[in-house]
Design a protein around this motif. Structure first.
Motif, PDB file in Angstrom:
ATOM      1  N   ARG A 110       0.622  -0.950   0.011  1.00  0.00           N
ATOM      2  CA  ARG A 110       0.069   0.055  -0.326  1.00  0.00           C
ATOM      3  C   ARG A 110       0.806   1.404   0.297  1.00  0.00           C
ATOM      4  N   HIS A 111       0.350   2.342  -1.068  1.00  0.00           N
ATOM      5  CA  HIS A 111       1.939   3.350  -1.056  1.00  0.00           C
ATOM      6  C   HIS A 111       1.321   4.667   0.247  1.00  0.00           C
ATOM      7  N   ASP A 112       1.758   5.075   0.716  1.00  0.00           N
ATOM      8  CA  ASP A 112       1.379   5.583   1.897  1.00  0.00           C
ATOM      9  C   ASP A 112       2.871   6.741   2.141  1.00  0.00           C
ATOM     10  N   GLY A 113       2.199   8.040   1.768  1.00  0.00           N
ATOM     11  CA  GLY A 113       3.078   9.073   1.880  1.00  0.00           C
ATOM     12  C   GLY A 113       4.098   9.045   0.814  1.00  0.00           C
ATOM     13  N   ASP A 114       4.876   8.996   1.582  1.00  0.00           N
ATOM     14  CA  ASP A 114       6.797   8.746   0.346  1.00  0.00           C
ATOM     15  C   ASP A 114       7.175   7.618   0.097  1.00  0.00           C
ATOM     16  N   GLY A 115       6.032   6.370   0.905  1.00  0.00           N
ATOM     17  CA  GLY A 115       6.696   5.149   0.754  1.00  0.00           C
ATOM     18  C   GLY A 115       5.529   3.885   0.889  1.00  0.00           C
ATOM     19  N   TRP A 116       5.812   2.441   1.198  1.00  0.00           N
ATOM     20  CA  TRP A 116       4.988   2.133   1.539  1.00  0.00           C
ATOM     21  C   TRP A 116       4.854   1.012   2.312  1.00  0.00           C
ATOM     22  N   VAL A 117       3.900   0.339   2.087  1.00  0.00           N
ATOM     23  CA  VAL A 117       4.010  -0.688   3.334  1.00  0.00           C
ATOM     24  C   VAL A 117       3.644  -2.152   2.911  1.00  0.00           C
ATOM     25  N   LEU A 118       4.251  -2.591   3.280  1.00  0.00           N
ATOM     26  CA  LEU A 118       4.103  -4.380   2.283  1.00  0.00           C
ATOM     27  C   LEU A 118       3.095  -5.261   3.850  1.00  0.00           C
ATOM     28  N   ASN A 119       2.319  -6.303   3.591  1.00  0.00           N
ATOM     29  CA  ASN A 119       1.999  -7.062   4.424  1.00  0.00           C
ATOM     30  C   ASN A 119       1.083  -8.515   3.614  1.00  0.00           C
ATOM     31  N   GLY A 120       1.962  -8.999   4.181  1.00  0.00           N
ATOM     32  CA  GLY A 120       1.265 -10.404   3.634  1.00  0.00           C
ATOM     33  C   GLY A 120       2.937 -11.475   3.802  1.00  0.00           C
ATOM     34  N   ALA A 121       3.107 -13.326   2.973  1.00  0.00           N
ATOM     35  CA  ALA A 121       3.569 -13.816   3.129  1.00  0.00           C
ATOM     36  C   ALA A 121       3.657 -14.836   2.141  1.00  0.00           C
ATOM     37  N   LYS A 122       5.068 -14.893   1.850  1.00  0.00           N
ATOM     38  CA  LYS A 122       5.962 -16.272   1.036  1.00  0.00           C
ATOM     39  C   LYS A 122       6.499 -17.431   1.468  1.00  0.00           C
ATOM     40  N   ARG A 123       6.274 -17.952   1.131  1.00  0.00           N
ATOM     41  CA  ARG A 123       6.778 -19.781   1.324  1.00  0.00           C
ATOM     42  C   ARG A 123       8.095 -20.386   0.052  1.00  0.00           C
ATOM     43  N   TRP A 124       8.658 -20.827   0.863  1.00  0.00           N
ATOM     44  CA  TRP A 124       9.446 -21.499  -0.027  1.00  0.00           C
ATOM     45  C   TRP A 124      10.222 -20.481  -0.630  1.00  0.00           C
ATOM     46  N   ILE A 125      10.743 -19.225  -0.442  1.00  0.00           N
ATOM     47  CA  ILE A 125      12.081 -18.820  -0.496  1.00  0.00           C
ATOM     48  C   ILE A 125      13.208 -18.985  -0.020  1.00  0.00           C
ATOM     49  N   GLY A 126      14.232 -19.431  -1.681  1.00  0.00           N
ATOM     50  CA  GLY A 126      15.460 -19.862  -1.259  1.00  0.00           C
ATOM     51  C   GLY A 126      15.759 -18.773  -0.510  1.00  0.00           C
ATOM     52  N   LEU A 127      16.840 -19.344   0.509  1.00  0.00           N
ATOM     53  CA  LEU A 127      17.836 -18.574   0.960  1.00  0.00           C
ATOM     54  C   LEU A 127      17.660 -17.299   2.064  1.00  0.00           C
ATOM     55  N   ALA A 128      16.086 -17.683   2.235  1.00  0.00           N
ATOM     56  CA  ALA A 128      15.938 -16.006   2.862  1.00  0.00           C
ATOM     57  C   ALA A 128      16.150 -16.086   4.105  1.00  0.00           C
ATOM     58  N   SER A 129      16.086 -17.082   5.041  1.00  0.00           N
ATOM     59  CA  SER A 129      17.246 -16.973   6.294  1.00  0.00           C
ATOM     60  C   SER A 129      18.559 -16.565   6.191  1.00  0.00           C
ATOM     61  N   ILE A 130      19.287 -16.792   5.094  1.00  0.00           N
ATOM     62  CA  ILE A 130      20.602 -16.152   5.182  1.00  0.00           C
ATOM     63  C   ILE A 130      20.914 -14.802   3.844  1.00  0.00           C
ATOM     64  N   ALA A 131      20.117 -13.895   4.081  1.00  0.00           N
ATOM     65  CA  ALA A 131      19.755 -12.900   2.485  1.00  0.00           C
ATOM     66  C   ALA A 131      19.777 -12.135   3.415  1.00  0.00           C
ATOM     67  N   ASP A 132      20.671 -10.898   2.699  1.00  0.00           N
ATOM     68  CA  ASP A 132      20.641  -9.580   2.819  1.00  0.00           C
ATOM     69  C   ASP A 132      20.067  -8.636   2.174  1.00  0.00           C
ATOM     70  N   VAL A 133      18.933  -8.655   1.490  1.00  0.00           N
ATOM     71  CA  VAL A 133      17.871  -8.155   0.178  1.00  0.00           C
ATOM     72  C   VAL A 133      16.835  -8.993  -0.013  1.00  0.00           C
ATOM     73  N   ALA A 134      15.831  -9.317  -0.326  1.00  0.00           N
ATOM     74  CA  ALA A 134      14.889  -9.732  -0.613  1.00  0.00           C
ATOM     75  C   ALA A 134      14.344  -8.968  -1.817  1.00  0.00           C
ATOM     76  N   VAL A 135      14.154  -9.547  -2.850  1.00  0.00           N
ATOM     77  CA  VAL A 135      13.164  -8.847  -4.403  1.00  0.00           C
ATOM     78  C   VAL A 135      11.871  -9.501  -3.617  1.00  0.00           C
ATOM     79  N   ILE A 136      10.846  -8.755  -3.076  1.00  0.00           N
ATOM     80  CA  ILE A 136       9.778  -9.203  -3.242  1.00  0.00           C
ATOM     81  C   ILE A 136       8.238  -8.680  -4.010  1.00  0.00           C
ATOM     82  N   TRP A 137       7.492  -9.526  -4.402  1.00  0.00           N
ATOM     83  CA  TRP A 137       6.986  -9.523  -5.575  1.00  0.00           C
ATOM     84  C   TRP A 137       5.422  -9.185  -4.536  1.00  0.00           C
ATOM     85  N   ALA A 138       4.527  -7.956  -4.795  1.00  0.00           N
ATOM     86  CA  ALA A 138       3.408  -7.843  -4.350  1.00  0.00           C
ATOM     87  C   ALA A 138       2.029  -6.823  -5.360  1.00  0.00           C
TER      88      ALA A 138
END
Length: 410
Positions: free
Chosen positions: A174-202
Motif C-alpha cells: 500500500r502506498h503511504d505518503g512517500d513510501g510503501w507498507v507491505l503485508n503478506g507471506a511468502k513460502r519456499w523462498i530460497g536463502l531468505a534466512s541468510i539473505a541481505d536483500v529480498a526481491v518481494i513481489w506484491a
C-alpha cells in the motif's frame, strides 16, 4: 558321504576388476561427440567449474546433506569462481554467455542441486530482477557485492496459497505518503534466512510490482522450512511481512505486472534444463563405474544384458538432454529463444533426469540407498527441481497452449 568344502580347499574368489578411469568413461560415453560442439573457452570453463566441484563439493556434500547444512562459507568462493550473476553484463558481473552459464549449472548440479540452486536464486532470480528492472542506484548498490558473494539475495514470489498461479498472490503493498507498507507471506523462498536483500513481489493498486527489501527491515522475518527430504544442503523459508515500511526508492521502477517476475523465472528455468543433466550424468557415471567393479555370479554387473540395457537407455537420454541444452543455449545467445522453448527443456530434462537417477540407484542395489553414493540424493533433490520454476503440469499446459492455441489453465 561328501566332505564339506573347507576354507583351505575352497576356490579363490575372482579378483575385482581395476577401477575404471572416470575421464575414459566420459570420453566413451560421449557417443554423439557433443564436446565437439563446445568452444575451447567453453571447455576451459567446464574444466574450471568441474575442478571446483571435485575439490569443494564432492568431499563435503555427504555431510552437508545428512546434516541439512548449507555451507555459507562457499558463497564467496562461488563469487571468486565467477558464477554469480554469470550471464549479466556490467556492475561487476561476469558477463559470460548463456551456454557458459549453462555449462556451469550442469557441473554444479553434478555436485548437488542445492548448490546449483543457490547460484540460480542469487543470479537468475534476485540479481536478474535488479539488473533488468532496477534503477541505476539499485544496480550499483547491490549487484557488485552480489556478484562477489559479499551480499546474498532472495526472490519472494511463491505464497502459501499461490504457487503455480502467482496472479492470485495476496501480499499487498500500500502506498503511504512517500513510501510503501507491505503485508503478506511468502513460502519456499530460497536463502531468505541468510539473505541481505529480498526481491518481494506484491499486489498494488497499480498491479503487481517488485520491491527491494533489506532483510533487517522491521517487520521482515524468515523461518527455514524443516525437516526436508529434498534439497537438504540448501535453504528454503517461510517469509512473513508485517507492516514492512519501505521508501519509494525500494520500488523496482521497470517492473509492472507479472512480466517482471516471469522474466526472472525464465532465466532460472533455463539454468535448470542444464543443471538437471548434471545430476543425471553424475548418477549415470556412478552406476557405470559401480557396475564395472561389482561382481555378481562371478562377473561384473556390467556384463549382464539387463544392466547394459539400463546403462544405454540412461546414456541416450543424457546425450539427448545435453544436446537440447546446447541448442537452447545457442538460441539464447543469438537472442531468438522463446519462453515455450525453455519449457521444452525444463519439462523434458528434469523428467528424464529423475528417471535416470532412480535407475542408477537400482543398479547400485541396497548400497544405493546410502549417502556413500549420489543417485538417490540427486533423485530426491530433483523432486524439488521438478516442482519449482513451473511444475511438469504447468510446462505441459504452456506447450499445450502453444500447439493448440487454447489455454487450459482455467
Amino acid at each position: 558321504m561328501s566332505t564339506p568344502t573347507t576354507p583351505s580347499t575352497a576356490p579363490a574368489a575372482s579378483p575385482a576388476p581395476a577401477a575404471p578411469d572416470l575421464e575414459t568413461l566420459r570420453t566413451t560415453s560421449d557417443v554423439l561427440g557433443l564436446d565437439g560442439l563446445l568452444t575451447a573457452d567453453e571447455l576451459a570453463l567446464r574444466a574450471k567449474v568441474r575442478a571446483f566441484v571435485d575439490a569443494r563439493i564432492r568431499p563435503n556434500i555427504k555431510g552437508w546433506y545428512e546434516d541439512a547444512v548449507f555451507p555459507v562459507e562457499i558463497v564467496r568462493e562461488l563469487g571468486d569462481l565467477g558464477v554469480l550473476g554469470m550471464h549479466l553484463e556490467g556492475y561487476g558481473c561476469p558477463g559470460r554467455s548463456a551456454v557458459e552459464y549453462g555449462i556451469a549449472a550442469m557441473e554444479l548440479e553434478a555436485g548437488d542441486s542445492g548448490l546449483r540452486t543457490f547460484v540460480s536464486v542469487q543470479g537468475s532470480l534476485a540479481m536478474t530482477a535488479i539488473h533488468k528492472w532496477g534503477s541505476e542506484e539499485q544496480k550499483n548498490r547491490y549487484l557488485p557485492g552480489m556478484a562477489r558473494g559479499e551480499l546474498i539475495g532472495c526472490f519472494g514470489l511463491t505464497e502459501p496459497t499461490a504457487g503455480s498461479d502467482p496472479s492470485s498472490m495476496s501480499t499487498f503493498a500500500r502506498h503511504d505518503g512517500d513510501g510503501w507498507v507491505l503485508n503478506g507471506a511468502k513460502r519456499w523462498i530460497g536463502l531468505a534466512s541468510i539473505a541481505d536483500v529480498a526481491v518481494i513481489w506484491a499486489q498494488t493498486d497499480d498491479g503487481v510490482r517488485g520491491f527491494l527489501v533489506p532483510t533487517d527491515t522491521p517487520g521482515f522475518s524468515a523461518v527455514p522450512i524443516e525437516p526436508k527430504l529434498s534439497m537438504r544442503a540448501s535453504i528454503q523459508c517461510d517469509v512473513f511481512l508485517a507492516d514492512v515500511r519501505l521508501p519509494d526508492s525500494a520500488l523496482l521502477p521497470g517492473a509492472k505486472g507479472l512480466r517482471g517476475p516471469f522474466s526472472c523465472l525464465n532465466e532460472a528455468r533455463y539454468g535448470i534444463l542444464w543443471g538437471s543433466m548434471g545430476a543425471a550424468r553424475d548418477s549415470y557415471e556412478e552406476a557405470l563405474k559401480y557396475s564395472l567393479e561389482r561382481l555378481q555370479f562371478d562377473k561384473p554387473l556390467a556384463a549382464y544384458q539387463i544392466t547394459q540395457e539400463k546403462l544405454v537407455n540412461m546414456l541416450l537420454e543424457i546425450q539427448k538432454g545435453v544436446l537440447l541444452a546446447i541448442h537452447t543455449g545457442r538460441l539464447k545467445d543469438a537472442g531468438t529463444l522463446e519462453p515455450v522453448q525453455i519449457s521444452v527443456g525444463k519439462l523434458n530434462n528434469v523428467r528424464e533426469a529423475i528417471a535416470i537417477c532412480r535407475e542408477a540407484r537400482a543398479i547400485l542395489g541396497g548400497n544405493g540407498i546410502t549417502l556413500d553414493y549420489s543417485p538417490l540424493r540427486h533423485a530426491n533433490n530433483l523432486e524439488s527441481v521438478r516442482t519449482y520454476e513451473g511444475t511438469d503440469e504447468v510446462h505441459t499446459l504452456i506447450l499445450g497452449q502453444h500447439i493448440t492455441g487454447i489455454s487450459a489453465f482455467r
